[in-house]
Design a protein around this motif. Structure first.
Motif, PDB file in Angstrom:
ATOM      1  N   VAL A  14       0.847  -1.200   0.000  1.00 58.66           N
ATOM      2  CA  VAL A  14       0.000   0.000   0.000  1.00 58.66           C
ATOM      3  C   VAL A  14       0.885   1.254   0.000  1.00 58.66           C
ATOM      4  N   THR A  15       1.948   1.220   0.798  1.00 63.72           N
ATOM      5  CA  THR A  15       2.830   2.380   0.886  1.00 63.72           C
ATOM      6  C   THR A  15       3.470   2.690  -0.459  1.00 63.72           C
ATOM      7  N   VAL A  16       3.982   1.658  -1.106  1.00 60.70           N
ATOM      8  CA  VAL A  16       4.670   1.886  -2.381  1.00 60.70           C
ATOM      9  C   VAL A  16       3.700   2.398  -3.435  1.00 60.70           C
ATOM     10  N   PHE A  17       2.537   1.797  -3.510  1.00 65.03           N
ATOM     11  CA  PHE A  17       1.565   2.262  -4.500  1.00 65.03           C
ATOM     12  C   PHE A  17       1.118   3.687  -4.192  1.00 65.03           C
ATOM     13  N   GLY A  18       0.921   3.961  -2.912  1.00 63.93           N
ATOM     14  CA  GLY A  18       0.533   5.320  -2.522  1.00 63.93           C
ATOM     15  C   GLY A  18       1.601   6.321  -2.932  1.00 63.93           C
ATOM     16  N   ALA A  19       2.862   5.967  -2.689  1.00 62.28           N
ATOM     17  CA  ALA A  19       3.966   6.866  -3.045  1.00 62.28           C
ATOM     18  C   ALA A  19       4.018   7.066  -4.557  1.00 62.28           C
ATOM     19  N   LEU A  20       3.783   5.976  -5.289  1.00 60.67           N
ATOM     20  CA  LEU A  20       3.786   6.077  -6.760  1.00 60.67           C
ATOM     21  C   LEU A  20       2.686   7.009  -7.245  1.00 60.67           C
ATOM     22  N   ALA A  21       1.503   6.819  -6.669  1.00 62.58           N
ATOM     23  CA  ALA A  21       0.365   7.646  -7.075  1.00 62.58           C
ATOM     24  C   ALA A  21       0.654   9.111  -6.779  1.00 62.58           C
ATOM     25  N   MET A  22       1.299   9.360  -5.648  1.00 60.17           N
ATOM     26  CA  MET A  22       1.621  10.749  -5.300  1.00 60.17           C
ATOM     27  C   MET A  22       2.644  11.318  -6.279  1.00 60.17           C
ATOM     28  N   ALA A  23       3.630  10.509  -6.649  1.00 57.34           N
ATOM     29  CA  ALA A  23       4.648  10.976  -7.597  1.00 57.34           C
ATOM     30  C   ALA A  23       3.999  11.335  -8.926  1.00 57.34           C
ATOM     31  N   VAL A  24       3.076  10.506  -9.379  1.00 55.97           N
ATOM     32  CA  VAL A  24       2.389  10.803 -10.646  1.00 55.97           C
ATOM     33  C   VAL A  24       1.611  12.103 -10.521  1.00 55.97           C
ATOM     34  N   SER A  25       0.965  12.273  -9.355  1.00 56.80           N
ATOM     35  CA  SER A  25       0.185  13.497  -9.143  1.00 56.80           C
ATOM     36  C   SER A  25       1.080  14.723  -9.232  1.00 56.80           C
ATOM     37  N   VAL A  26       2.265  14.619  -8.648  1.00 54.32           N
ATOM     38  CA  VAL A  26       3.191  15.754  -8.673  1.00 54.32           C
ATOM     39  C   VAL A  26       3.572  16.084 -10.119  1.00 54.32           C
ATOM     40  N   PHE A  27       3.930  15.056 -10.889  1.00 54.99           N
ATOM     41  CA  PHE A  27       4.294  15.279 -12.286  1.00 54.99           C
ATOM     42  C   PHE A  27       3.130  15.883 -13.071  1.00 54.99           C
ATOM     43  N   LEU A  28       1.955  15.336 -12.788  1.00 56.69           N
ATOM     44  CA  LEU A  28       0.774  15.767 -13.540  1.00 56.69           C
ATOM     45  C   LEU A  28       0.452  17.224 -13.254  1.00 56.69           C
ATOM     46  N   ILE A  29       0.473  17.580 -11.979  1.00 55.25           N
ATOM     47  CA  ILE A  29       0.154  18.962 -11.628  1.00 55.25           C
ATOM     48  C   ILE A  29       1.217  19.889 -12.214  1.00 55.25           C
ATOM     49  N   GLY A  30       2.474  19.489 -12.089  1.00 57.57           N
ATOM     50  CA  GLY A  30       3.558  20.303 -12.656  1.00 57.57           C
ATOM     51  C   GLY A  30       3.368  20.500 -14.143  1.00 57.57           C
ATOM     52  N   ASN A  31       3.004  19.430 -14.813  1.00 56.01           N
ATOM     53  CA  ASN A  31       2.839  19.469 -16.272  1.00 56.01           C
ATOM     54  C   ASN A  31       1.680  20.380 -16.672  1.00 56.01           C
ATOM     55  N   VAL A  32       0.532  20.126 -16.062  1.00 54.00           N
ATOM     56  CA  VAL A  32      -0.684  20.834 -16.478  1.00 54.00           C
ATOM     57  C   VAL A  32      -0.626  22.315 -16.098  1.00 54.00           C
ATOM     58  N   VAL A  33      -0.245  22.570 -14.852  1.00 51.98           N
ATOM     59  CA  VAL A  33      -0.289  23.954 -14.378  1.00 51.98           C
ATOM     60  C   VAL A  33       0.792  24.801 -15.047  1.00 51.98           C
ATOM     61  N   SER A  34       2.020  24.299 -15.069  1.00 55.09           N
ATOM     62  CA  SER A  34       3.069  25.101 -15.705  1.00 55.09           C
ATOM     63  C   SER A  34       2.781  25.240 -17.189  1.00 55.09           C
ATOM     64  N   GLY A  35       2.226  24.177 -17.794  1.00 57.55           N
ATOM     65  CA  GLY A  35       1.865  24.239 -19.216  1.00 57.55           C
ATOM     66  C   GLY A  35       0.838  25.323 -19.473  1.00 57.55           C
ATOM     67  N   ALA A  36      -0.115  25.429 -18.552  1.00 56.14           N
ATOM     68  CA  ALA A  36      -1.164  26.434 -18.706  1.00 56.14           C
ATOM     69  C   ALA A  36      -0.565  27.834 -18.678  1.00 56.14           C
ATOM     70  N   VAL A  37       0.398  28.039 -17.806  1.00 57.86           N
ATOM     71  CA  VAL A  37       1.025  29.364 -17.716  1.00 57.86           C
ATOM     72  C   VAL A  37       1.875  29.638 -18.959  1.00 57.86           C
ATOM     73  N   VAL A  38       2.670  28.618 -19.348  1.00 53.33           N
ATOM     74  CA  VAL A  38       3.561  28.813 -20.507  1.00 53.33           C
ATOM     75  C   VAL A  38       2.739  29.090 -21.769  1.00 53.33           C
ATOM     76  N   SER A  39       1.619  28.346 -21.908  1.00 57.96           N
ATOM     77  CA  SER A  39       0.814  28.555 -23.117  1.00 57.96           C
ATOM     78  C   SER A  39       0.121  29.916 -23.089  1.00 57.96           C
ATOM     79  N   GLY A  40       0.121  30.548 -21.930  1.00 54.29           N
ATOM     80  CA  GLY A  40      -0.503  31.866 -21.848  1.00 54.29           C
ATOM     81  C   GLY A  40       0.492  33.009 -21.918  1.00 54.29           C
TER      82      GLY A  40
END
Lengths: 226, 766
Positions: B247-273
């Motif tokens: 459970v811990t490893v999967f939770g950590a993985l899911a959190m890592a993906v979330s971090v990448f995803l938020i970084g990607n989407v949010v920074s992308g939104a700013v850069v595209s603007g």
């Protein structure tokens, strides 16, 4: 190319209002008129980039308005060459690949497409700039690359939308000569322009637009080259 | 401030897709985080929470009705140290009959208590299905209706007792005590011989305190025995601790993906603007105002997404915790707490602010003209060589152009690729863990047993058969592939006080032993012993050492030839011939049979029952309940992580489409068909999917190995080699394709939007 009673409405505004026009093979027709008179809409109809609300547009015997998106794309590849005011080259490809791309879309093998592209660039006098990216080309060079791309698939009709609009007078002069030369070699050309000099130099017929209608259509003798 | 607010509101309205995209991403990330953290928190205190909520009994004491009266037992509720008590409940022991089936009965039968209602001061029962027994002839069984072969509406027909219809299933936080409940009126008809009393004590921190409290409460009353909750808790923790690393490893993985995803989407939104930022600056917005506009724009969507994610994650965690509790036959104690939810939501929002702030501040500092031009994709020199090379290849134009797209935005590509890699890693690891768990659950000899054979205490015939006679009977039975007998025997190591359990095997046992060897090999004959890995570690011993065991008055020296994966430090396995006094007839040594392929174990058991009247054979039903829960968890986490990765892909294509709208218009103007546009955009992400698969699969295999080995170390049980190396080439194909699939699915929708771009409008906007 024939337009019959073409009407194009955007909301409450008629961009084209019952336009009929015929362009025969070898003609060079210049469409002129103030901004918002419907010139570019006319060009988009002919290129199949937009569809008429009513009326028919026929190019080389094909009813453009009746085609679906994929068929229109294939139609543009084979029948139409387009030259734009702001060149619209792909920034990430060098000049040669920009031109060859149009051939590759038709299915010409890469090697053959590049050979043909190089031949065109050579004809237009910019073969030495074939490896340059659009960002480092001058306006005139970019427009020549645009023209070469438009001619890549030997189109039945060359459409040019303000081809000198973004060029200085000297470079504009070169493009005028280029289009004149192409027409003299038999290329059918439909120009949309504000440039009186371009129309006078290249066109064998002038069509004036006002508020989406043709208000004048006259044949003319080309001005002599200075 | 009003200008900032107006510009922000206009931005959100103008870019609805982007706003929705950020909201969805933040919702998914928050839900994943809240789910993972909630599950972890609930997991750590699953037993304690369930026990407290159900007011579980610290001890359930059994009294003999022949020696004590109900009044005497009831009086113990008021004894010193008793915080609360329930009972006395009359209880009857229903003997086993063949019709009662496995999973319901113990070795000899089932203890049923009379209880008026499931609530009360102590040991409140949770009805998991059906209802409480209201009339004679009805029984409620412990567990869930999926836990055993019995279903609602089935009948129990104990010999000499009324038929009982199963009307419900209920869980109890107290493992000891009855396995079923009937009405007080019904229990009288079942000839009750015991009284059960459930206690909660003021002092019950450990086994010794419980023992002292029981002694104080019963105050000399003769009791048959008592069940302490500490044994249940210890057993639960032993089982449940196996879950935590996963459970811990999967939770950590899911959190890592979330971090990448938020970084990607949010920074992308700013850069595209950037272009818009440049225009705002040209209008007179200060750098701080520009930054504020973008923060407000993004936080508007993020707050909405966060709220949705909090609710979804909390509900998901609560549901999963309930499923876990149900799997361990505990009442549900709910998901993570509110404070944890708020903390998780806060973390996500901080992440969003950071992801937005950095590019927004950079944009704020850029000169207006530069900001305007920075928004276009034509950055000189970025991957030009690769793009040029791709343009010159013989690939179809859409594929060539598509493959060149990712190199234009290396940072965005890296984030998207990281998300895809993590998605593939999660799928690979999940599949591997699924295999490992299946192997662990079937590792014991029971996992290989088709049918168990023992004496039927209520059978008509005699079962006074020698071991050899039983073997002869079994071998004569059609369908027998392998047969063995086993018996756990208490042994001691000289000089040590604790007793070990030596499992002695005879017959054709090699086929039953399975593949749980960590070091060395299985025993093959007399003089050899295999211990648990935990035993070796605890005693500092190794394979090859000599182990002296004492049984009764005799002492034997055995050579340790191997260790098997298990956390029990008191288990040994050896050939029956190695230990004096382990031989015996079937009354002492039950038998196990593996049937030949194609033989139905139930039919075999029934046939054996008929053939030998004194024996009772029972088909073994694999208990994969725990595995189902784990596999459900793996699947859920894998889906969440892959969903997040797909959203990252979708976002990349949306941004790419927006940035390249002019290029798309040009391509369509020179004859690219809508299908080719879709192909181009999908190819751009499919390439990343393939790379993600190529990177994610080996990483997933390594992660799986690491997690499994770590679990073995944490539990001191070791891990069998065959549980670690579970991957086969066919098993690696699905995860290798997962990256491509996620990329294609994520890109398909926005690629369709790109294909539908109105060429004339795009080119006119120049």
């Amino acid at each position: 190319m024939r337009l019959e009673a073409v009407r194009k409405v955007y909301g409450d505004v008629a961009a084209l209002d019952g336009v009929s026009l015929e362009v025969r093979g070898g003609d060079a027709v210049a469409v002129m008129g103030p901004s918002g008179s419907g010139k570019s809409t006319l060009l988009n109809m002919v290129a199949g980039l937009d569809k008429p609300t009513t009326g028919t547009v026929t190019v080389d015997g094909e009813d453009v308005g009746a085609k679906g998106e994929a068929a229109l794309a294939r139609f543009r590849r084979r029948r139409i060459g387009m030259v734009f005011q702001f060149f619209n080259l792909l920034d990430d490809l060098p000049a040669l690949e920009n031109v060859a791309l149009a051939g590759r879309l038709v299915g010409v093998p890469a090697r053959k497409a590049r050979a043909r592209a190089l031949e065109l660039l050579d004809e237009l006098g910019i073969a030495d700039r074939r490896a340059a990216y659009p960002a480092v080309l001058s306006g005139g060079e970019r427009q020549r690359v645009g023209v070469a791309r438009a001619l890549m698939n030997r189109p039945a009709l060359l459409l040019a939308d303000e081809p000198t609009g973004a060029l200085d007078s000297g470079t504009g002069e070169q493009v005028r000569d280029l289009l004149l030369d192409l027409n003299r070699k038999g290329q059918t050309v439909l120009l949309v322009t504000h440039d009186q000099a371009l129309a006078g130099r290249c066109a064998t017929r002038l069509v004036d637009f006002v508020d989406g209608r043709i208000v004048r259509e006259v044949a003319q003798a080309r001005e002599p080259v200075k | 401030m009003s200008a900032v607010w107006a510009a922000s509101r206009a931005g959100v309205r103008r870019r609805r897709l982007q706003a929705v995209s950020i909201g969805v991403v933040v919702a998914l990330s928050t839900a994943t985080l809240v789910f993972g953290l909630g599950l972890l928190a609930a997991s750590n205190s699953l037993f304690d929470d369930a026990f407290a909520k159900a007011r579980g009994a610290h001890a359930t004491v059994t009294f003999d009705t022949g020696k004590t009266t109900a009044g005497q037992v009831a009086a113990t509720a008021h004894a010193s140290g008793v915080a609360a008590a329930a009972g006395p409940f009359q209880a009857a022991f229903l003997p086993r009959s063949p019709g009662m089936g496995p999973g319901v009965v113990g070795e000899d039968g089932i203890l049923i208590a009379g209880r008026a209602e499931p609530g009360g001061a102590v040991d409140r029962l949770t009805i998991t299905s059906g209802r409480w027994a209201r009339a004679p002839g009805e029984v409620v069984l412990r567990g869930g209706d999926a836990a055993g072969p019995r279903r609602l509406g089935d009948n129990l027909a104990p010999p000499g007792s009324p038929v009982l219809k199963i009307v419900g299933f209920a869980t109890s936080a107290t493992d000891g005590g009855p396995r079923g409940w009937v009405t007080p009126a019904q229990i009288a008809a079942l000839r009750p011989s015991r009284l059960l009393m459930a206690y909660r004590f003021a002092r019950a921190g450990d086994a010794s305190q419980v023992k002292a409290s029981v002694a104080a409460a019963t105050a000399g009353l003769p009791m048959e025995g008592y069940d302490s909750y500490t044994a249940t808790r210890q057993s639960f923790e032993e089982n449940f601790n196996e879950l935590l690393p996963f459970v811990t490893v999967f939770g950590a993985l899911a959190m890592a993906v979330s971090v990448f995803l938020i970084g990607n989407v949010v920074s992308g939104a700013v850069v595209s603007g950037y272009r818009r930022i440049g225009v705002m600056k040209a209008l007179g917005f200060t750098p701080a105002q520009v930054t504020a506009v973008y923060l407000v724009m993004i936080m508007t969507s993020a707050l909405a997404g966060c709220a949705v994610g909090l609710v979804a994650g909390h509900l998901l965690a609560a549901r999963m915790t309930a499923t876990l509790a149900e799997g361990f036959e505990l009442p549900s104690a709910g998901g993570g707490g509110l404070a944890l939810d708020v903390a998780a939501g806060g973390c996500v929002l901080v992440l969003v602010v950071l992801a937005a702030l950095l590019p927004a501040m950079r944009a704020g500092r850029l000169p207006a003209v530069q900001a305007i031009s920075a928004g276009t994709v034509s950055r000189r020199g970025r991957g030009r060589r690769a793009q040029r090379w791709l343009a010159r290849t013989r690939l179809p134009v859409p594929a060539g152009l598509g493959l060149s797209l990712p190199v234009a935005r290396p940072a965005r590509t890296a984030l998207t690729l990281a998300g895809l890699c993590l998605g593939v890693l999660a799928v690979t690891m999940g599949l591997g863990l699924h295999q490992t768990v299946e192997k662990i659950l079937t590792a014991d000899t029971e996992g290989h047993t088709s049918v168990t054979v023992g004496v039927d205490p209520h059978g008509a015939g005699t079962a006074n058969l020698s071991e050899q006679q039983v073997y002869a009977l079994l071998r004569a039975q059609p369908g027998t592939a392998h047969a063995m007998s086993f018996q756990p025997m208490p042994v001691r190591i000289p000089g040590m006080s604790s007793t070990l359990s030596a499992e002695t095997y005879s017959g054709d046992y090699a086929a039953f032993l399975g593949d749980s060897i960590v070091r060395g090999r299985w025993f093959t004959g007399k003089g050899e012993v295999v211990t648990t890995e935990a035993f070796l570690r605890l005693n500092g011993m190794d394979v090859g050492d000599t182990l002296t065991l004492r049984t009764g008055d005799e002492q034997v020296k055995l050579r340790i030839v191997g260790s098997f994966a298990h956390s029990d430090t008191g288990r040994l396995m050896l050939d029956a011939a190695s230990l004096p006094g382990s031989a015996g007839g079937i009354e002492r040594r039950p038998f196990a049979v593996i049937v030949t392929p194609g033989t139905d174990p139930s039919a075999y058991a029934a046939s054996l029952d008929r053939a030998v009247p004194g024996l009772h054979a029972e088909a073994v039903e694999p208990d994969l309940g725990g595995g189902a829960i784990l596999n459900g968890l793996f699947l859920l986490f894998s889906l969440l992580i892959c969903g997040a990765a797909a959203l990252g892909v979708l976002n990349s294509v949306v941004l790419s489409t927006r940035e390249r709208s002019r290029d798309l218009g040009v391509l369509k103007a020179v004859g690219m068909t809508p299908r080719q546009v879709v192909l181009m955009m999908v190819t751009s992400m499919a390439a990343l999917g393939v790379v993600g698969g190529a990177i994610g699969v080996p990483l997933g295999v390594l992660a799986h190995h690491g997690v499994v080995v770590l679990t073995g170390e944490v539990l001191s049980s070791g891990m069998a080699t065959s549980w670690i190396h579970v991957y086969t080439w066919p098993l690696l194909v699905p995860p290798a394709c997962a990256g491509l699939l996620v990329a294609v699915l994520g890109a398909w929708l926005p690629a369709g939007w790109a294909a539908a771009t109105r060429t004339a409008a795009v080119l006119r906007s120049e």
